[in-house]
Scaffold this motif. Structure first.
Motif, PDB file in Angstrom:
ATOM      1  N   CYS A 126       5.327   4.036   8.078  1.00 35.68           N
ATOM      2  CA  CYS A 126       6.138   4.096   9.298  1.00 35.68           C
ATOM      3  C   CYS A 126       6.269   5.535   9.774  1.00 35.68           C
ATOM      4  O   CYS A 126       6.141   5.818  10.966  1.00 35.68           O
ATOM      5  CB  CYS A 126       7.516   3.504   9.040  1.00 35.68           C
ATOM      6  SG  CYS A 126       7.463   1.771   8.552  1.00 35.68           S
ATOM      7  N   GLN A 127       6.514   6.445   8.844  1.00 37.96           N
ATOM      8  CA  GLN A 127       6.623   7.856   9.192  1.00 37.96           C
ATOM      9  C   GLN A 127       5.312   8.358   9.791  1.00 37.96           C
ATOM     10  O   GLN A 127       5.313   9.053  10.810  1.00 37.96           O
ATOM     11  CB  GLN A 127       6.988   8.673   7.964  1.00 37.96           C
ATOM     12  CG  GLN A 127       7.146  10.143   8.256  1.00 37.96           C
ATOM     13  CD  GLN A 127       7.559  10.939   7.037  1.00 37.96           C
ATOM     14  OE1 GLN A 127       7.532  10.441   5.914  1.00 37.96           O
ATOM     15  NE2 GLN A 127       7.942  12.172   7.243  1.00 37.96           N
TER      16      GLN A 127
ATOM     17  N   VAL B 223       5.384  -2.377  14.688  1.00 40.58           N
ATOM     18  CA  VAL B 223       6.458  -3.111  14.004  1.00 40.58           C
ATOM     19  C   VAL B 223       6.094  -4.590  13.877  1.00 40.58           C
ATOM     20  O   VAL B 223       6.296  -5.196  12.825  1.00 40.58           O
ATOM     21  CB  VAL B 223       7.814  -2.913  14.714  1.00 40.58           C
ATOM     22  CG1 VAL B 223       8.865  -3.863  14.175  1.00 40.58           C
ATOM     23  CG2 VAL B 223       8.271  -1.471  14.576  1.00 40.58           C
ATOM     24  N   ASP B 224       5.546  -5.164  14.937  1.00 39.35           N
ATOM     25  CA  ASP B 224       5.137  -6.571  14.876  1.00 39.35           C
ATOM     26  C   ASP B 224       4.031  -6.776  13.842  1.00 39.35           C
ATOM     27  O   ASP B 224       4.007  -7.773  13.134  1.00 39.35           O
ATOM     28  CB  ASP B 224       4.654  -7.049  16.252  1.00 39.35           C
ATOM     29  CG  ASP B 224       5.791  -7.157  17.255  1.00 39.35           C
ATOM     30  OD1 ASP B 224       6.970  -7.165  16.833  1.00 39.35           O
ATOM     31  OD2 ASP B 224       5.494  -7.227  18.461  1.00 39.35           O
ATOM     32  N   TRP B 225       3.109  -5.808  13.754  1.00 42.17           N
ATOM     33  CA  TRP B 225       2.002  -5.901  12.805  1.00 42.17           C
ATOM     34  C   TRP B 225       2.475  -5.752  11.362  1.00 42.17           C
ATOM     35  O   TRP B 225       2.091  -6.505  10.481  1.00 42.17           O
ATOM     36  CB  TRP B 225       0.968  -4.815  13.130  1.00 42.17           C
ATOM     37  CG  TRP B 225      -0.136  -4.721  12.137  1.00 42.17           C
ATOM     38  CD1 TRP B 225      -1.195  -5.561  12.001  1.00 42.17           C
ATOM     39  CD2 TRP B 225      -0.281  -3.735  11.129  1.00 42.17           C
ATOM     40  NE1 TRP B 225      -2.003  -5.139  10.966  1.00 42.17           N
ATOM     41  CE2 TRP B 225      -1.460  -4.019  10.413  1.00 42.17           C
ATOM     42  CE3 TRP B 225       0.465  -2.616  10.755  1.00 42.17           C
ATOM     43  CZ2 TRP B 225      -1.917  -3.244   9.356  1.00 42.17           C
ATOM     44  CZ3 TRP B 225       0.008  -1.850   9.704  1.00 42.17           C
ATOM     45  CH2 TRP B 225      -1.154  -2.158   9.021  1.00 42.17           C
ATOM     46  N   VAL B 226       3.354  -4.789  11.106  1.00 43.03           N
ATOM     47  CA  VAL B 226       3.767  -4.481   9.741  1.00 43.03           C
ATOM     48  C   VAL B 226       4.876  -5.422   9.229  1.00 43.03           C
ATOM     49  O   VAL B 226       5.129  -5.478   8.031  1.00 43.03           O
ATOM     50  CB  VAL B 226       4.191  -2.997   9.623  1.00 43.03           C
ATOM     51  CG1 VAL B 226       5.602  -2.778  10.108  1.00 43.03           C
ATOM     52  CG2 VAL B 226       4.011  -2.488   8.209  1.00 43.03           C
ATOM     53  N   ALA B 227       5.492  -6.181  10.102  1.00 41.44           N
ATOM     54  CA  ALA B 227       6.632  -7.030   9.727  1.00 41.44           C
ATOM     55  C   ALA B 227       6.312  -8.020   8.608  1.00 41.44           C
ATOM     56  O   ALA B 227       7.178  -8.319   7.785  1.00 41.44           O
ATOM     57  CB  ALA B 227       7.149  -7.776  10.949  1.00 41.44           C
ATOM     58  N   ASN B 228       5.098  -8.518   8.549  1.00 41.94           N
ATOM     59  CA  ASN B 228       4.750  -9.517   7.540  1.00 41.94           C
ATOM     60  C   ASN B 228       4.050  -8.939   6.317  1.00 41.94           C
ATOM     61  O   ASN B 228       3.549  -9.685   5.482  1.00 41.94           O
ATOM     62  CB  ASN B 228       3.855 -10.587   8.167  1.00 41.94           C
ATOM     63  CG  ASN B 228       4.583 -11.342   9.248  1.00 41.94           C
ATOM     64  OD1 ASN B 228       5.774 -11.628   9.118  1.00 41.94           O
ATOM     65  ND2 ASN B 228       3.899 -11.663  10.323  1.00 41.94           N
TER      66      ASN B 228
ATOM     67  N   ASP C   8       5.535  -2.635  -0.330  1.00 43.04           N
ATOM     68  CA  ASP C   8       4.763  -1.514  -0.858  1.00 43.04           C
ATOM     69  C   ASP C   8       3.386  -1.389  -0.192  1.00 43.04           C
ATOM     70  O   ASP C   8       2.527  -0.643  -0.646  1.00 43.04           O
ATOM     71  CB  ASP C   8       4.615  -1.614  -2.368  1.00 43.04           C
ATOM     72  CG  ASP C   8       3.937  -2.906  -2.815  1.00 43.04           C
ATOM     73  OD1 ASP C   8       3.780  -3.817  -1.987  1.00 43.04           O
ATOM     74  OD2 ASP C   8       3.572  -2.989  -4.001  1.00 43.04           O
ATOM     75  N   PHE C   9       3.172  -2.091   0.920  1.00 43.62           N
ATOM     76  CA  PHE C   9       1.919  -2.032   1.659  1.00 43.62           C
ATOM     77  C   PHE C   9       1.685  -0.619   2.188  1.00 43.62           C
ATOM     78  O   PHE C   9       2.604   0.053   2.626  1.00 43.62           O
ATOM     79  CB  PHE C   9       1.964  -3.011   2.834  1.00 43.62           C
ATOM     80  CG  PHE C   9       0.777  -2.923   3.749  1.00 43.62           C
ATOM     81  CD1 PHE C   9      -0.424  -3.490   3.383  1.00 43.62           C
ATOM     82  CD2 PHE C   9       0.860  -2.262   4.955  1.00 43.62           C
ATOM     83  CE1 PHE C   9      -1.532  -3.406   4.222  1.00 43.62           C
ATOM     84  CE2 PHE C   9      -0.226  -2.180   5.810  1.00 43.62           C
ATOM     85  CZ  PHE C   9      -1.424  -2.752   5.429  1.00 43.62           C
TER      86      PHE C   9
END
Length: 69
Positions: free
Chosen positions: A17-18, A50-55, A59-60
């Motif tokens: 995210c950073q 955010v939509d992509w990483v939400a699922n 630790d991804f």
């Protein structure tokens, strides 16, 4: 707010995210948004991420391509 712009507060953030914020915004742009998460989420590159990483698992991690300026 970036330390280079006078920020002192440390906010824990997942590395992917950073890296996304660093690659999509300058320090000046991040300073303008400060801690206004809603304003950041309203921006298309952030919303898409955010939509992509939400699922993903907590630790991804994946490499993020740098934005061409």
């Amino acid at each position: 707010m970036p330390k280079s712009r006078g920020g002192r507060e440390v906010v824990p953030m997942h590395p992917i995210c950073q890296q996304t914020l660093i690659n999509n915004f300058t320090n000046s742009e991040l300073q303008r948004y400060g801690m206004d998460v809603e304003s950041l989420l309203a921006l298309p590159p952030v919303r898409k991420f955010v939509d992509w990483v939400a699922n993903k698992d907590p630790d991804f991690n994946a490499p993020i391509a740098k934005k061409k300026r």
